[in-house]
Design a protein around this motif. Sequence first.
Motif, PDB file in Angstrom:
ATOM      1  N   LEU A  21      43.421  50.688  39.132  1.00  0.00           N
ATOM      2  CA  LEU A  21      43.877  50.096  40.390  1.00  0.00           C
ATOM      3  C   LEU A  21      42.720  49.953  41.384  1.00  0.00           C
ATOM      4  O   LEU A  21      42.600  48.929  42.060  1.00  0.00           O
ATOM      5  N   ASN A  22      41.870  50.971  41.457  1.00  0.00           N
ATOM      6  CA  ASN A  22      40.717  50.907  42.361  1.00  0.00           C
ATOM      7  C   ASN A  22      39.748  49.800  41.942  1.00  0.00           C
ATOM      8  O   ASN A  22      39.214  49.082  42.798  1.00  0.00           O
ATOM      9  N   TYR A  23      39.531  49.670  40.642  1.00  0.00           N
ATOM     10  CA  TYR A  23      38.633  48.646  40.122  1.00  0.00           C
ATOM     11  C   TYR A  23      39.170  47.254  40.449  1.00  0.00           C
ATOM     12  O   TYR A  23      38.446  46.396  40.969  1.00  0.00           O
ATOM     13  N   ALA A  24      40.434  47.039  40.167  1.00  0.00           N
ATOM     14  CA  ALA A  24      41.047  45.729  40.443  1.00  0.00           C
ATOM     15  C   ALA A  24      40.991  45.415  41.933  1.00  0.00           C
ATOM     16  O   ALA A  24      40.698  44.292  42.334  1.00  0.00           O
ATOM     17  N   SER A  25      41.250  46.418  42.758  1.00  0.00           N
ATOM     18  CA  SER A  25      41.212  46.243  44.208  1.00  0.00           C
ATOM     19  C   SER A  25      39.782  45.941  44.676  1.00  0.00           C
ATOM     20  O   SER A  25      39.564  45.063  45.514  1.00  0.00           O
ATOM     21  N   PHE A  80      36.548  38.389  43.578  1.00  0.00           N
ATOM     22  CA  PHE A  80      36.489  38.137  42.134  1.00  0.00           C
ATOM     23  C   PHE A  80      37.900  38.266  41.576  1.00  0.00           C
ATOM     24  O   PHE A  80      38.222  39.217  40.869  1.00  0.00           O
ATOM     25  N   TYR A  81      38.754  37.304  41.919  1.00  0.00           N
ATOM     26  CA  TYR A  81      40.176  37.431  41.601  1.00  0.00           C
ATOM     27  C   TYR A  81      40.450  37.444  40.103  1.00  0.00           C
ATOM     28  O   TYR A  81      41.212  38.287  39.613  1.00  0.00           O
ATOM     29  N   GLU A  82      39.859  36.534  39.368  1.00  0.00           N
ATOM     30  CA  GLU A  82      40.122  36.499  37.927  1.00  0.00           C
ATOM     31  C   GLU A  82      39.608  37.765  37.242  1.00  0.00           C
ATOM     32  O   GLU A  82      40.247  38.289  36.341  1.00  0.00           O
ATOM     33  N   GLU A  83      38.464  38.261  37.690  1.00  0.00           N
ATOM     34  CA  GLU A  83      37.950  39.521  37.139  1.00  0.00           C
ATOM     35  C   GLU A  83      38.874  40.672  37.495  1.00  0.00           C
ATOM     36  O   GLU A  83      39.055  41.609  36.716  1.00  0.00           O
ATOM     37  N   SER A  84      39.454  40.599  38.680  1.00  0.00           N
ATOM     38  CA  SER A  84      40.422  41.607  39.093  1.00  0.00           C
ATOM     39  C   SER A  84      41.621  41.607  38.136  1.00  0.00           C
ATOM     40  O   SER A  84      42.083  42.661  37.694  1.00  0.00           O
ATOM     41  N   PHE A  85      42.099  40.413  37.785  1.00  0.00           N
ATOM     42  CA  PHE A  85      43.225  40.323  36.851  1.00  0.00           C
ATOM     43  C   PHE A  85      42.811  40.822  35.466  1.00  0.00           C
ATOM     44  O   PHE A  85      43.622  41.433  34.755  1.00  0.00           O
ATOM     45  N   ALA A 123      49.779  41.483  42.814  1.00  0.00           N
ATOM     46  CA  ALA A 123      48.500  40.838  43.147  1.00  0.00           C
ATOM     47  C   ALA A 123      48.491  39.387  42.668  1.00  0.00           C
ATOM     48  O   ALA A 123      48.026  38.491  43.385  1.00  0.00           O
ATOM     49  N   PHE A 124      49.022  39.164  41.477  1.00  0.00           N
ATOM     50  CA  PHE A 124      49.052  37.813  40.931  1.00  0.00           C
ATOM     51  C   PHE A 124      49.964  36.907  41.760  1.00  0.00           C
ATOM     52  O   PHE A 124      49.592  35.786  42.108  1.00  0.00           O
TER      53      PHE A 124
END
Length: 174
Positions: free
Chosen positions: A54-58, A65-70, A97-98
């Motif tokens: 969760l921290n990484y995606a956030s 970096f939205y796609e990398e977040s997904f 998030a998506f």
Amino acid sequence: GTSTNTKVTRGLVKSLRLWNLRLDLEESLGTTQTTKDAYDRCIELKVATPTHVLNYASFLADAKFYEESFNAYEKGADLFQFPHPGAKVIWKAYLKAFLDRYEGTKIHRTRELFDRCLDTCPPEESSEFFLLYGDFEERYGLTKRSLGVYERMCTSVPLDQKLQAYQLYIAKTV
């Protein structure tokens, strides 16, 4: 000898406290790339926790970096599959998030995400995801599709949730 050193090194690689410290330091003092590399390595070694995911995606979303977040959520969903309690947390955050990012613009991809989640989600955990999915379909999809989601919910949830599911389904059809 060397076998003792190897055991110690292996133990350090798996140390959650050291990973927490490294990730905190990377986020505070490192570059975006070194932070991404550290999180990727943590996930690759399977020492990541759901909180790390969760921290990484956030972190990635904050850096736009939205796609990398997904992708981080995807890795987390692969690492923590149902019935692991982290799976529900990761999927909820991923879907939210998506939906927040794309709203109704990537309907096919959103449906694929919901379907993937629900295909692996145990029945007792699923009603929340069905409600989110149904709401998504009501807002951006077709009424027929939202009714299909609610109907699927009626047949999927455990017995103690069926009455509520059918009441919702009936209320949506009237």
